[in-house]
Design an enzyme around this catalytic site. Structure first.
Site, PDB file in Angstrom:
ATOM      1  N   TYR A 119      23.345  -2.072 -15.544  1.00  0.00           N
ATOM      2  CA  TYR A 119      24.404  -2.096 -14.533  1.00  0.00           C
ATOM      3  C   TYR A 119      24.334  -3.355 -13.703  1.00  0.00           C
ATOM      4  O   TYR A 119      23.380  -4.131 -13.800  1.00  0.00           O
ATOM      5  CB  TYR A 119      24.303  -0.854 -13.631  1.00  0.00           C
ATOM      6  CG  TYR A 119      23.174  -0.908 -12.618  1.00  0.00           C
ATOM      7  CD1 TYR A 119      21.847  -0.767 -12.996  1.00  0.00           C
ATOM      8  CD2 TYR A 119      23.448  -1.135 -11.263  1.00  0.00           C
ATOM      9  CE1 TYR A 119      20.824  -0.833 -12.063  1.00  0.00           C
ATOM     10  CE2 TYR A 119      22.430  -1.198 -10.327  1.00  0.00           C
ATOM     11  CZ  TYR A 119      21.122  -1.049 -10.730  1.00  0.00           C
ATOM     12  OH  TYR A 119      20.113  -1.122  -9.808  1.00  0.00           O
TER      13      TYR A 119
ATOM     14  N   ARG B 185      23.626 -12.068 -15.702  1.00  0.00           N
ATOM     15  CA  ARG B 185      22.458 -11.160 -15.679  1.00  0.00           C
ATOM     16  C   ARG B 185      22.771  -9.875 -16.436  1.00  0.00           C
ATOM     17  O   ARG B 185      21.899  -9.321 -17.121  1.00  0.00           O
ATOM     18  CB  ARG B 185      22.047 -10.861 -14.238  1.00  0.00           C
ATOM     19  CG  ARG B 185      20.772 -10.025 -14.163  1.00  0.00           C
ATOM     20  CD  ARG B 185      20.275  -9.863 -12.757  1.00  0.00           C
ATOM     21  NE  ARG B 185      21.225  -9.127 -11.930  1.00  0.00           N
ATOM     22  CZ  ARG B 185      21.121  -9.000 -10.604  1.00  0.00           C
ATOM     23  NH1 ARG B 185      20.107  -9.552  -9.964  1.00  0.00           N
ATOM     24  NH2 ARG B 185      22.014  -8.321  -9.926  1.00  0.00           N
TER      25      ARG B 185
ATOM     26  N   ARG C 165      21.839  13.980 -29.125  1.00  0.00           N
ATOM     27  CA  ARG C 165      20.604  13.502 -28.505  1.00  0.00           C
ATOM     28  C   ARG C 165      19.496  13.272 -29.532  1.00  0.00           C
ATOM     29  O   ARG C 165      19.021  14.207 -30.176  1.00  0.00           O
ATOM     30  CB  ARG C 165      20.127  14.509 -27.452  1.00  0.00           C
ATOM     31  CG  ARG C 165      18.972  13.996 -26.622  1.00  0.00           C
ATOM     32  CD  ARG C 165      18.537  14.995 -25.571  1.00  0.00           C
ATOM     33  NE  ARG C 165      17.504  14.422 -24.721  1.00  0.00           N
ATOM     34  CZ  ARG C 165      16.237  14.275 -25.080  1.00  0.00           C
ATOM     35  NH1 ARG C 165      15.837  14.679 -26.270  1.00  0.00           N
ATOM     36  NH2 ARG C 165      15.361  13.720 -24.263  1.00  0.00           N
TER      37      ARG C 165
ATOM     38  N   HIS D  41      16.291  10.044 -30.011  1.00  0.00           N
ATOM     39  CA  HIS D  41      15.822   8.825 -29.355  1.00  0.00           C
ATOM     40  C   HIS D  41      16.279   7.515 -30.011  1.00  0.00           C
ATOM     41  O   HIS D  41      16.735   6.619 -29.314  1.00  0.00           O
ATOM     42  CB  HIS D  41      14.296   8.838 -29.201  1.00  0.00           C
ATOM     43  CG  HIS D  41      13.810   9.806 -28.155  1.00  0.00           C
ATOM     44  ND1 HIS D  41      14.036  11.163 -28.232  1.00  0.00           N
ATOM     45  CD2 HIS D  41      13.116   9.605 -27.015  1.00  0.00           C
ATOM     46  CE1 HIS D  41      13.499  11.753 -27.175  1.00  0.00           C
ATOM     47  NE2 HIS D  41      12.933  10.832 -26.417  1.00  0.00           N
TER      48      HIS D  41
ATOM     49  N   LYS E 108      18.064  -4.937 -15.489  1.00  0.00           N
ATOM     50  CA  LYS E 108      18.718  -4.097 -14.483  1.00  0.00           C
ATOM     51  C   LYS E 108      19.192  -2.811 -15.168  1.00  0.00           C
ATOM     52  O   LYS E 108      20.385  -2.608 -15.429  1.00  0.00           O
ATOM     53  CB  LYS E 108      19.870  -4.867 -13.807  1.00  0.00           C
ATOM     54  CG  LYS E 108      20.183  -4.336 -12.419  1.00  0.00           C
ATOM     55  CD  LYS E 108      20.993  -5.333 -11.631  1.00  0.00           C
ATOM     56  CE  LYS E 108      21.612  -4.774 -10.378  1.00  0.00           C
ATOM     57  NZ  LYS E 108      20.710  -4.204  -9.396  1.00  0.00           N
TER      58      LYS E 108
ATOM     59  N   GLU F 183       8.566  -6.427  -5.063  1.00  0.00           N
ATOM     60  CA  GLU F 183       9.895  -6.497  -4.432  1.00  0.00           C
ATOM     61  C   GLU F 183      10.151  -5.182  -3.715  1.00  0.00           C
ATOM     62  O   GLU F 183       9.293  -4.302  -3.691  1.00  0.00           O
ATOM     63  CB  GLU F 183      10.967  -6.777  -5.490  1.00  0.00           C
ATOM     64  CG  GLU F 183      11.065  -5.710  -6.558  1.00  0.00           C
ATOM     65  CD  GLU F 183      12.094  -6.011  -7.646  1.00  0.00           C
ATOM     66  OE1 GLU F 183      13.045  -6.763  -7.399  1.00  0.00           O
ATOM     67  OE2 GLU F 183      11.922  -5.463  -8.748  1.00  0.00           O
TER      68      GLU F 183
ATOM     69  N   LEU G 123      13.198  -7.923 -10.369  1.00  0.00           N
ATOM     70  CA  LEU G 123      14.558  -8.260 -10.757  1.00  0.00           C
ATOM     71  C   LEU G 123      14.856  -9.648 -10.207  1.00  0.00           C
ATOM     72  O   LEU G 123      14.589  -9.919  -9.039  1.00  0.00           O
ATOM     73  CB  LEU G 123      15.542  -7.242 -10.161  1.00  0.00           C
ATOM     74  CG  LEU G 123      16.982  -7.503 -10.580  1.00  0.00           C
ATOM     75  CD1 LEU G 123      17.211  -7.055 -12.016  1.00  0.00           C
ATOM     76  CD2 LEU G 123      17.956  -6.801  -9.650  1.00  0.00           C
TER      77      LEU G 123
HETATM   78  N1  PMP Z   1      15.466  -5.926  -6.652  1.00  0.00           N
HETATM   79  C1  PMP Z   1      15.947  -4.683  -6.896  1.00  0.00           C
HETATM   80  C2  PMP Z   1      15.020  -3.646  -7.426  1.00  0.00           C
HETATM   81  C3  PMP Z   1      17.304  -4.398  -6.649  1.00  0.00           C
HETATM   82  O1  PMP Z   1      17.802  -3.184  -6.927  1.00  0.00           O
HETATM   83  C4  PMP Z   1      18.138  -5.407  -6.114  1.00  0.00           C
HETATM   84  C5  PMP Z   1      19.582  -5.113  -5.817  1.00  0.00           C
HETATM   85  N2  PMP Z   1      20.368  -5.218  -6.964  1.00  0.00           N
HETATM   86  C6  PMP Z   1      17.586  -6.678  -5.878  1.00  0.00           C
HETATM   87  C7  PMP Z   1      16.251  -6.896  -6.153  1.00  0.00           C
HETATM   88  C8  PMP Z   1      18.444  -7.803  -5.338  1.00  0.00           C
HETATM   89  O2  PMP Z   1      19.257  -8.313  -6.352  1.00  0.00           O
HETATM   90  P1  PMP Z   1      20.668  -9.005  -6.036  1.00  0.00           P
HETATM   91  O3  PMP Z   1      20.403 -10.061  -5.029  1.00  0.00           O
HETATM   92  O4  PMP Z   1      21.100  -9.550  -7.336  1.00  0.00           O
HETATM   93  O5  PMP Z   1      21.543  -7.928  -5.509  1.00  0.00           O
END
Ligand code: PMP
Length: 279
Positions: A33, A52, A100, A102, A147, A179, A203
């Protein structure tokens, strides 16, 4: 104006949008997403988000269902139909609908979804005062750069933050700050801006990259390195970056004041530069 959804290229009211219970997104979290926001009605950093999106899908051998140009057209059409002052645009693609099992099913179309909802910016008083956070063990899988819609560990972390009465959970793996549950984390120590390096553990935030660029333009030394939990707590400044949080100072972590317990000068400077960029 109603919230709008687009499922497999078809627009309609969000409340009426449905996908099958055999969708692999529902069964396995087998999908990726993006969240994009508008500033002054225009999608911000759309190309970076779509790139991305493509990278996340490729990493999972997933088809995005539409070309990048087709996604662009769908985003524009959704904005045209929804007409909110500012919009939170959500894009999702899953491996599609199949009994369903895998392993990947043979040649089924992916399920594509877009939603368009009104974006309510964070209260400016909260942004000005800064927020509080807690640290938690980062129990996520080994590919946090993808993501993926598998957000269970992030959900649990943000719920713990909510129960603790704070804004964000800052995740720590093997003693190193990775993060936040919904944001990237930046730390100022000895006048140097530090943040976790790109790789499988975080991310690659779109906001992160832009804010690092803004910092470099200001002549601030930037080091992409992991910092420890103690370094975080004794930093002079900490702030979060992300599409919805933008540049958000963190003034208390685990009950300890960061710096003077108020947003620091570099966080404020970068927050102003961010506002200038998007405004
Ligand atoms: N890390 C995580 C785990 C997130 O969910 C997000 C939000 N999407 C970010 C970092 C920040 O990413 P962005 O600046 O692309 O929104």
């Amino acid at each position: 104006m109603p919230d709008i959804a687009c499922v497999n290229g078809r627009f309609g009211p969000l409340a009426e949008a449905v996908v099958s219970i055999e969708d692999r997104g529902f069964q396995f979290g087998d999908g990726v997403y993006e969240v994009i926001r508008t500033y002054r009605g225009k999608p911000f950093a759309l190309d970076e988000h779509l790139s991305r999106f493509e990278r996340s899908a490729q990493a999972l051998h997933l088809s995005l269902g539409h070309t990048k140009d087709q996604w662009l057209v769908l985003v524009r059409e959704g904005l045209r139909l929804s007409r909110f002052p500012e919009t939170k645009i959500y894009l999702q693609v899953t491996r599609g609908q199949a009994p369903r099992d895998h392993p990947f099913p043979a040649s089924i179309p992916p399920t594509t979804v877009l939603t368009f909802r009104e974006l309510h910016p964070l209260d400016s008083a909260i942004r000005k005062a800064g927020v509080q956070a807690i640290t938690l063990d980062d129990i996520r899988w080994g590919r946090c750069d993808i993501k993926s819609v598998n957000l269970l560990a992030n959900v649990l972390a943000r719920q713990r933050a909510k129960e603790a009465g704070v804004f964000e959970a800052i995740l720590v793996r093997d003693g190193q700050v990775t993060e936040g549950s919904v944001s990237n984390v930046m730390v100022v120590r000895n006048g140097v801006l530090e943040t976790a390096p790109e790789g499988h553990r975080i991310l690659s935030g779109v906001t992160r990259a832009i804010v690092l660029e803004l910092a470099r333009k200001e002549g601030l030394p930037v080091v992409e390195t992991f910092v420890g939990r103690e370094d975080l707590l004794t930093a002079s400044e900490v702030f979060l970056t992300g599409t919805t949080v933008e540049v958000l100072p963190v003034v208390h972590i685990d009950g300890q004041a960061i710096g003077a317990g108020v947003p620091g000068p570099l966080s404020q400077l970068l927050s102003r530069r961010w506002e200038a960029l998007v405004g």
